[in-house]
Design an enzyme around this catalytic site. Structure first.
Site, PDB file in Angstrom:
ATOM      1  N   ASP A 253       0.820  -1.205   0.000  1.00  0.00           N
ATOM      2  CA  ASP A 253       0.000   0.000   0.000  1.00  0.00           C
ATOM      3  C   ASP A 253       0.860   1.264   0.000  1.00  0.00           C
ATOM      4  OD1 ASP A 253      -2.807   1.237   0.583  1.00  0.00           O
ATOM      5  OD2 ASP A 253      -1.452   2.164   2.030  1.00  0.00           O
ATOM      6  N   VAL A 254       0.523   2.193  -0.866  1.00  0.00           N
ATOM      7  CA  VAL A 254       1.308   3.428  -0.996  1.00  0.00           C
ATOM      8  C   VAL A 254       1.268   4.246   0.296  1.00  0.00           C
ATOM      9  CG1 VAL A 254       1.473   5.626  -2.221  1.00  0.00           C
ATOM     10  CG2 VAL A 254       1.022   3.523  -3.501  1.00  0.00           C
TER      11      VAL A 254
END
Length: 298
Positions: A253-254
């Site tokens: 996840d960014v």
């Protein structure tokens, strides 16, 4: 004493209403509820009845739920269950806090946001749609797409001149073709994925109950990844925010990567191995660790 149009929901010790309200106000484009003057307004369809309710919390001991329209006494238990799930109230966070208060990457975060809950998506279709909509775009644009989708295909309850929206049902979306979603500024692939998920749910092949009956986290993850448009990130997002598995971990996840970059004071993104090393002490609480790190950014 609650009246017929009210409901009291007892809160766990580790809960802070104001901290959760602040989280819920992080994006003004949110369309599934409204936060106004310290209260939450939300509409639900329960058994075919559209119900609008307001949540207040004057003492941090109980959520006071006031039904404004469409309440039937037989639906109160279902609404209470929805709210408990929405705020993850049945999860005892004592062990998470004991761990996090000793963890160099989490200790300040859990202090700053003490009482924050992993506010999630009790409805599987909404969770899967939100996961698909959010793929490979920034959070602000994802909220724009969700609002377009909800306002085009959802139902609403009108109250004091404002519309409160109910997420579109998978039964209705299953009847559509991708071209029907062309007004919504997302890719054709995402339209296909959302309709595909709706069709799986409409024909009974996919449900929250069937997934939970599998029991095993890895088996559920594999089952979700079989669905067209659902990869490891979306599967773990749904496992974390809807199915409530504390070990769910969207490692790519960014937001998680950026939060760890901030916490580690790096001038580059942390590597996957660095993330895995940091997460060793989070064992069995990866979902909450991720959620609190996200909160540093939004």
């Amino acid at each position: 004493m609650a009246t017929q149009k009210e409901l009291l929901i007892e809160l766990p010790e580790i809960f802070d209403f104001s901290i959760n309200l602040a989280y819920m106000q992080r994006n003004p484009k949110e369309c599934m509820y409204a936060v106004k003057e310290g209260t939450i307004m939300r509409a639900l369809d329960v058994g075919g009845v559209r119900t609008l309710f307001q949540i207040t919390c004057p003492d941090n001991r109980f959520l006071h739920v006031h039904f404004l329209t469409g309440i039937k006494p037989e639906n109160k238990n279902a609404i209470a269950a929805f709210i408990r799930n929405w705020f993850d109230l049945d999860n005892d966070l004592t062990l998470f806090y004991e761990m996090a208060q000793k963890d160099p990457l989490l200790k300040q975060t859990v202090s700053d946001f003490y009482g924050l809950r992993n506010i999630g998506f009790p409805d599987l279709f909404e969770a899967l749609c939100w996961g698909i909509l959010g793929q490979q775009i920034n959070l602000g644009y994802a909220y724009t797409l969700k609002r377009q989708f909800v306002e085009k295909f959802g139902e609403s309850v009108e109250y004091n001149g404002q519309a409160y929206w109910i997420f579109p049902s998978y039964e209705e979306i299953a009847k559509l073709q991708p071209a029907d979603l062309s007004d919504i500024k997302m890719t054709m692939k995402k339209s296909e994925y959302i309709i595909g998920v709706a069709q799986l749910m409409a024909n009974g092949a996919l449900s929250k109950e069937k997934l939970m009956a599998l029991g095993d986290f890895k088996q559920i993850e594999k089952e979700l990844i079989k669905i067209r448009g659902i990869g490891p990130w979306t599967a773990n997002y749904v496992l974390m925010r809807c199915l409530r598995f504390p070990t769910a971990f969207p490692i790519d996840d960014v937001g998680l990567i950026n939060a760890l970059k901030l916490q580690m004071a790096l001038d580059r993104k942390p590597t996957k191995q660095e993330i895995l090393n940091a997460a060793v002490s989070w064992k069995d609480w990866e979902a909450y660790a991720t959620f609190y790190l996200w909160r540093l950014l939004y």
